[in-house]
Design a protein around this motif. Structure first.
Motif, PDB file in Angstrom:
ATOM      1  N   MET A   1       0.838  -1.179   0.000  1.00  0.00           N
ATOM      2  CA  MET A   1       0.000   0.000   0.000  1.00  0.00           C
ATOM      3  C   MET A   1       0.887   1.247   0.000  1.00  0.00           C
ATOM      4  N   THR A   2       0.559   2.199  -0.843  1.00  0.00           N
ATOM      5  CA  THR A   2       1.330   3.421  -0.952  1.00  0.00           C
ATOM      6  C   THR A   2       0.959   4.376   0.174  1.00  0.00           C
ATOM      7  N   GLU A   3       1.981   4.998   0.747  1.00  0.00           N
ATOM      8  CA  GLU A   3       1.738   5.963   1.819  1.00  0.00           C
ATOM      9  C   GLU A   3       1.311   7.290   1.220  1.00  0.00           C
ATOM     10  N   GLY A   4       0.398   7.948   1.928  1.00  0.00           N
ATOM     11  CA  GLY A   4      -0.030   9.265   1.520  1.00  0.00           C
ATOM     12  C   GLY A   4       0.947  10.323   2.026  1.00  0.00           C
ATOM     13  N   PRO A   5       0.667  11.573   1.733  1.00  0.00           N
ATOM     14  CA  PRO A   5       1.590  12.650   2.098  1.00  0.00           C
ATOM     15  C   PRO A   5       1.791  12.820   3.604  1.00  0.00           C
ATOM     16  N   ILE A   6       0.766  12.572   4.382  1.00  0.00           N
ATOM     17  CA  ILE A   6       0.892  12.716   5.838  1.00  0.00           C
ATOM     18  C   ILE A   6       1.762  11.593   6.394  1.00  0.00           C
ATOM     19  N   ILE A  10       5.295  11.939   8.379  1.00  0.00           N
ATOM     20  CA  ILE A  10       5.482  11.306   9.688  1.00  0.00           C
ATOM     21  C   ILE A  10       6.697  10.390   9.643  1.00  0.00           C
ATOM     22  N   ARG A  11       6.812   9.589   8.596  1.00  0.00           N
ATOM     23  CA  ARG A  11       7.950   8.675   8.452  1.00  0.00           C
ATOM     24  C   ARG A  11       9.263   9.463   8.443  1.00  0.00           C
ATOM     25  N   GLU A  12       9.324  10.537   7.668  1.00  0.00           N
ATOM     26  CA  GLU A  12      10.535  11.357   7.590  1.00  0.00           C
ATOM     27  C   GLU A  12      10.925  11.903   8.967  1.00  0.00           C
ATOM     28  N   ASN A  19      15.726   7.239  14.433  1.00  0.00           N
ATOM     29  CA  ASN A  19      16.480   6.201  13.736  1.00  0.00           C
ATOM     30  C   ASN A  19      15.914   4.810  14.066  1.00  0.00           C
ATOM     31  N   PRO A  20      14.638   4.595  13.787  1.00  0.00           N
ATOM     32  CA  PRO A  20      14.000   3.337  14.198  1.00  0.00           C
ATOM     33  C   PRO A  20      14.515   2.127  13.431  1.00  0.00           C
ATOM     34  N   GLN A  21      14.568   1.007  14.141  1.00  0.00           N
ATOM     35  CA  GLN A  21      14.889  -0.253  13.495  1.00  0.00           C
ATOM     36  C   GLN A  21      13.674  -0.760  12.713  1.00  0.00           C
ATOM     37  N   ARG A  22      12.489  -0.376  13.164  1.00  0.00           N
ATOM     38  CA  ARG A  22      11.246  -0.735  12.475  1.00  0.00           C
ATOM     39  C   ARG A  22      10.257   0.399  12.650  1.00  0.00           C
ATOM     40  N   LEU A  23       9.554   0.722  11.594  1.00  0.00           N
ATOM     41  CA  LEU A  23       8.528   1.756  11.645  1.00  0.00           C
ATOM     42  C   LEU A  23       7.385   1.330  10.741  1.00  0.00           C
ATOM     43  N   GLU A  24       6.231   1.116  11.347  1.00  0.00           N
ATOM     44  CA  GLU A  24       5.030   0.752  10.598  1.00  0.00           C
ATOM     45  C   GLU A  24       3.991   1.839  10.801  1.00  0.00           C
ATOM     46  N   ILE A  25       3.418   2.299   9.708  1.00  0.00           N
ATOM     47  CA  ILE A  25       2.366   3.311   9.746  1.00  0.00           C
ATOM     48  C   ILE A  25       1.149   2.716   9.059  1.00  0.00           C
ATOM     49  N   ASP A  26       0.095   2.520   9.832  1.00  0.00           N
ATOM     50  CA  ASP A  26      -1.129   1.913   9.313  1.00  0.00           C
ATOM     51  C   ASP A  26      -2.238   2.961   9.314  1.00  0.00           C
ATOM     52  N   ASP A  27      -2.766   3.252   8.134  1.00  0.00           N
ATOM     53  CA  ASP A  27      -3.871   4.200   8.014  1.00  0.00           C
ATOM     54  C   ASP A  27      -5.172   3.460   8.311  1.00  0.00           C
ATOM     55  N   ASP A  28      -5.771   3.801   9.430  1.00  0.00           N
ATOM     56  CA  ASP A  28      -6.990   3.146   9.901  1.00  0.00           C
ATOM     57  C   ASP A  28      -8.225   4.014   9.666  1.00  0.00           C
ATOM     58  N   SER A  29      -8.088   5.029   8.840  1.00  0.00           N
ATOM     59  CA  SER A  29      -9.153   6.010   8.639  1.00  0.00           C
ATOM     60  C   SER A  29     -10.431   5.410   8.069  1.00  0.00           C
ATOM     61  N   ALA A  30     -10.312   4.422   7.218  1.00  0.00           N
ATOM     62  CA  ALA A  30     -11.493   3.841   6.576  1.00  0.00           C
ATOM     63  C   ALA A  30     -12.465   3.249   7.598  1.00  0.00           C
ATOM     64  N   ARG A  31     -11.932   2.747   8.711  1.00  0.00           N
ATOM     65  CA  ARG A  31     -12.800   2.188   9.761  1.00  0.00           C
ATOM     66  C   ARG A  31     -13.604   3.266  10.468  1.00  0.00           C
ATOM     67  N   HIS A  32     -13.250   4.510  10.267  1.00  0.00           N
ATOM     68  CA  HIS A  32     -13.910   5.614  10.956  1.00  0.00           C
ATOM     69  C   HIS A  32     -14.756   6.461  10.018  1.00  0.00           C
TER      70      HIS A  32
END
Length: 100
Positions: A1-6, A10-12, A19-32
């Motif tokens: 899944m492609t990340e959006g601009p926000i 946030i990732r940057e 300097n995270p070893q792992r970074l996961e960003i999950d967009d949960d907006s659709a559930r809301h």
């Protein structure tokens, strides 16, 4: 899944500061969908307004859960003041992340 601009912004910020070893960003907006703040950026439905983060970083060593949350919230102050309505943060040290 492609990340959006926000999510990209946030990732940057988190990569530069933690300097995270792992970074996961999950967009949960659709559930809301239908919620007052579900419009997100530019009023788009599902527009990155509700996000779940998992951040694994040695920067969290020696910090409690609340301190970690505050650190992430401070780094993302701009996003939390605008397009992001809800942010769930799971902030772990590398040792904590390797525990099943």
């Amino acid at each position: 899944m492609t990340e959006g601009p926000i999510a990209r912004k946030i990732r940057e910020k988190l990569v530069a500061a933690l300097n995270p070893q792992r970074l996961e960003i999950d967009d949960d907006s659709a559930r809301h969908a239908g919620h007052h703040h579900e419009g997100g950026i530019d009023g788009r439905a599902g527009g990155e307004s509700h996000l779940n983060l998992t951040v694994v970083s040695s920067a969290f060593e020696g910090q409690g859960r609340v301190q970690r949350q505050r650190l992430v919230n401070d780094l993302l102050r701009e996003e939390l003041a605008g397009p992001v309505h809800a942010l769930s943060v799971r902030a772990l040290t590398p040792a904590e992340a390797s525990v099943p």
